[in-house]
Design a protein around this motif. Structure first.
Motif, PDB file in Angstrom:
ATOM      1  N   UNK A   5       0.850  -1.183   0.000  1.00 13.08           N
ATOM      2  CA  UNK A   5       0.000   0.000   0.000  1.00 13.08           C
ATOM      3  C   UNK A   5       0.890   1.240   0.000  1.00 13.08           C
ATOM      4  N   UNK A   6       0.630   2.139  -0.949  1.00 12.17           N
ATOM      5  CA  UNK A   6       1.357   3.408  -1.024  1.00 12.17           C
ATOM      6  C   UNK A   6       0.334   4.536  -1.122  1.00 12.17           C
ATOM      7  N   UNK A   7       0.821   5.759  -1.177  1.00 16.96           N
ATOM      8  CA  UNK A   7      -0.076   6.903  -1.356  1.00 16.96           C
ATOM      9  C   UNK A   7      -0.778   6.840  -2.700  1.00 16.96           C
ATOM     10  N   UNK A   8      -0.125   6.224  -3.704  1.00 18.92           N
ATOM     11  CA  UNK A   8      -0.677   6.162  -5.062  1.00 18.92           C
ATOM     12  C   UNK A   8      -1.690   5.053  -5.252  1.00 18.92           C
ATOM     13  N   UNK A   9      -1.644   3.997  -4.440  1.00 12.12           N
ATOM     14  CA  UNK A   9      -2.569   2.902  -4.664  1.00 12.12           C
ATOM     15  C   UNK A   9      -2.243   1.682  -3.834  1.00 12.12           C
ATOM     16  N   UNK A  31      -2.566 -10.774  -9.624  1.00 10.99           N
ATOM     17  CA  UNK A  31      -2.032  -9.471  -9.229  1.00 10.99           C
ATOM     18  C   UNK A  31      -3.036  -8.391  -9.617  1.00 10.99           C
ATOM     19  N   UNK A  32      -3.325  -7.506  -8.675  1.00 16.14           N
ATOM     20  CA  UNK A  32      -4.256  -6.408  -8.910  1.00 16.14           C
ATOM     21  C   UNK A  32      -3.693  -5.141  -8.298  1.00 16.14           C
ATOM     22  N   UNK A  33      -3.569  -4.114  -9.120  1.00 15.15           N
ATOM     23  CA  UNK A  33      -3.139  -2.800  -8.654  1.00 15.15           C
ATOM     24  C   UNK A  33      -4.295  -1.836  -8.859  1.00 15.15           C
ATOM     25  N   UNK A  34      -4.731  -1.202  -7.789  1.00 15.63           N
ATOM     26  CA  UNK A  34      -5.755  -0.166  -7.891  1.00 15.63           C
ATOM     27  C   UNK A  34      -5.078   1.167  -7.644  1.00 15.63           C
ATOM     28  N   UNK A  35      -5.258   2.082  -8.583  1.00 15.28           N
ATOM     29  CA  UNK A  35      -4.618   3.392  -8.587  1.00 15.28           C
ATOM     30  C   UNK A  35      -5.696   4.399  -8.983  1.00 15.28           C
ATOM     31  N   UNK A  36      -5.611   5.645  -8.552  1.00 20.31           N
ATOM     32  CA  UNK A  36      -6.639   6.617  -8.935  1.00 20.31           C
ATOM     33  C   UNK A  36      -6.792   6.800 -10.450  1.00 20.31           C
ATOM     34  N   UNK A  37      -5.718   6.595 -11.224  1.00 20.27           N
ATOM     35  CA  UNK A  37      -5.768   6.811 -12.672  1.00 20.27           C
ATOM     36  C   UNK A  37      -5.995   5.535 -13.479  1.00 20.27           C
ATOM     37  N   UNK A  38      -5.696   4.367 -12.914  1.00 21.25           N
ATOM     38  CA  UNK A  38      -5.814   3.117 -13.665  1.00 21.25           C
ATOM     39  C   UNK A  38      -5.902   1.925 -12.722  1.00 21.25           C
ATOM     40  N   UNK A  39      -6.312   0.794 -13.272  1.00 18.81           N
ATOM     41  CA  UNK A  39      -6.248  -0.496 -12.593  1.00 18.81           C
ATOM     42  C   UNK A  39      -5.376  -1.406 -13.443  1.00 18.81           C
ATOM     43  N   UNK A  40      -4.612  -2.259 -12.794  1.00 21.54           N
ATOM     44  CA  UNK A  40      -3.721  -3.178 -13.493  1.00 21.54           C
ATOM     45  C   UNK A  40      -4.020  -4.587 -13.020  1.00 21.54           C
ATOM     46  N   UNK A  41      -4.126  -5.515 -13.982  1.00 19.65           N
ATOM     47  CA  UNK A  41      -4.303  -6.933 -13.664  1.00 19.65           C
ATOM     48  C   UNK A  41      -3.181  -7.699 -14.352  1.00 19.65           C
ATOM     49  N   UNK A  42      -2.572  -8.617 -13.621  1.00 19.87           N
ATOM     50  CA  UNK A  42      -1.453  -9.383 -14.185  1.00 19.87           C
ATOM     51  C   UNK A  42      -1.347 -10.728 -13.500  1.00 19.87           C
ATOM     52  N   UNK A  43      -0.583 -11.625 -14.120  1.00 16.30           N
ATOM     53  CA  UNK A  43      -0.268 -12.900 -13.506  1.00 16.30           C
ATOM     54  C   UNK A  43       0.910 -12.728 -12.549  1.00 16.30           C
ATOM     55  N   UNK A  64      -7.191   2.169 -18.022  1.00 16.01           N
ATOM     56  CA  UNK A  64      -7.132   3.566 -17.614  1.00 16.01           C
ATOM     57  C   UNK A  64      -8.517   4.081 -17.283  1.00 16.01           C
ATOM     58  N   UNK A  65      -8.579   5.044 -16.375  1.00 18.31           N
ATOM     59  CA  UNK A  65      -9.846   5.700 -16.047  1.00 18.31           C
ATOM     60  C   UNK A  65     -10.331   6.537 -17.233  1.00 18.31           C
ATOM     61  N   UNK A  66      -9.433   6.807 -18.186  1.00 17.18           N
ATOM     62  CA  UNK A  66      -9.762   7.568 -19.391  1.00 17.18           C
ATOM     63  C   UNK A  66     -10.290   6.653 -20.497  1.00 17.18           C
ATOM     64  N   UNK A  67     -10.707   5.469 -20.178  1.00 18.39           N
ATOM     65  CA  UNK A  67     -11.301   4.466 -21.069  1.00 18.39           C
ATOM     66  C   UNK A  67     -10.330   3.824 -22.054  1.00 18.39           C
ATOM     67  N   UNK A  68      -9.048   3.922 -21.853  1.00 18.40           N
ATOM     68  CA  UNK A  68      -8.120   3.210 -22.728  1.00 18.40           C
ATOM     69  C   UNK A  68      -7.585   1.979 -21.994  1.00 18.40           C
ATOM     70  N   UNK A  69      -7.141   0.996 -22.790  1.00 24.64           N
ATOM     71  CA  UNK A  69      -6.589  -0.236 -22.242  1.00 24.64           C
ATOM     72  C   UNK A  69      -5.273  -0.554 -22.940  1.00 24.64           C
ATOM     73  N   UNK A  70      -4.329  -1.071 -22.176  1.00 21.12           N
ATOM     74  CA  UNK A  70      -3.053  -1.529 -22.731  1.00 21.12           C
ATOM     75  C   UNK A  70      -2.855  -2.976 -22.287  1.00 21.12           C
ATOM     76  N   UNK A  71      -2.547  -3.830 -23.261  1.00 20.08           N
ATOM     77  CA  UNK A  71      -2.214  -5.225 -22.975  1.00 20.08           C
ATOM     78  C   UNK A  71      -0.789  -5.472 -23.442  1.00 20.08           C
ATOM     79  N   UNK A  72      -0.007  -6.186 -22.649  1.00 23.12           N
ATOM     80  CA  UNK A  72       1.330  -6.612 -23.060  1.00 23.12           C
ATOM     81  C   UNK A  72       1.707  -7.847 -22.254  1.00 23.12           C
TER      82      UNK A  72
END
Length: 178
Positions: A5-9, A31-43, A64-72
């Motif tokens: 847990x950090x200040x960012x998420x 793996x789940x990262x919740x951040x004010x600007x985005x959420x990240x899901x990973x193995x 992203x909260x701006x409705x974009x998604x990045x997969x890699x």
């Protein structure tokens, strides 16, 4: 489980490991990262506490909260500088546009991106597709430059126009007449 847990998420996973010599944390399974600007899901994800750089280890999706998604499936993201390198089967969905490439470097603060190898940029509203091996773009200037086997496919009604060139540029122009 692993929790950071950090200040960012907040970063959570089924398994978490801390490696004190390198100051890295390794998160595995769900793996789940919740951040004010985005959420990240990973193995799996590696995170350096000092540099605040995340390393993607396997399939990762950033929503992203701006409705974009990045997969890699590989790469890294520097959360302090808002800069990332996304590698292997990169897919960016920013409706109505999508981008796929082998690698994508992205600087969010500058709004600059560089996609490399097997690049496809598609705009479903404007009905065009650009394919190349190098594609640079600027969000702020609405500028796109495609080189190295650049191909433009413009879909009109039920037909397609194919245009091959050394270099293709897309510029936003001011349509207002003086």
């Amino acid at each position: 489980g692993g929790i950071l847990t950090t200040q960012e998420g907040k970063l959570t996973s089924i398994r978490g490991y801390y490696l004190p010599d390198s100051r890295n944390m390794l998160f595995k399974k769900e793996v789940l990262l919740t951040h004010p600007d985005y959420n990240l899901k990973a193995d799996s994800l590696k995170y350096n506490i000092d540099t605040k750089v995340m390393y993607f280890v396997g399939p990762t999706i950033i929503i992203s909260k701006e409705t974009s998604q990045i997969y890699c499936e590989d790469g890294w993201y520097d959360s302090e500088k808002d800069v990332g390198l996304f590698i292997k089967n990169v897919l960016v969905n920013n409706a109505p546009q999508t981008l796929s490439a082998d690698t994508l470097y992205y600087d969010k603060k500058k709004g600059l991106g560089k996609a490399r190898n097997h690049v496809t940029w598609e705009d479903s509203v404007k009905n065009f597709i650009i394919k190349s091996n190098y594609l640079d773009y600027s969000e702020k200037e609405d500028y796109l430059l495609a080189t190295h086997k650049a191909l433009l496919i413009n879909i009109v009604d039920k037909d397609s126009l194919y245009l091959r060139a050394d270099t293709l540029k897309s510029l936003k122009t001011d349509t207002a007449a003086d």
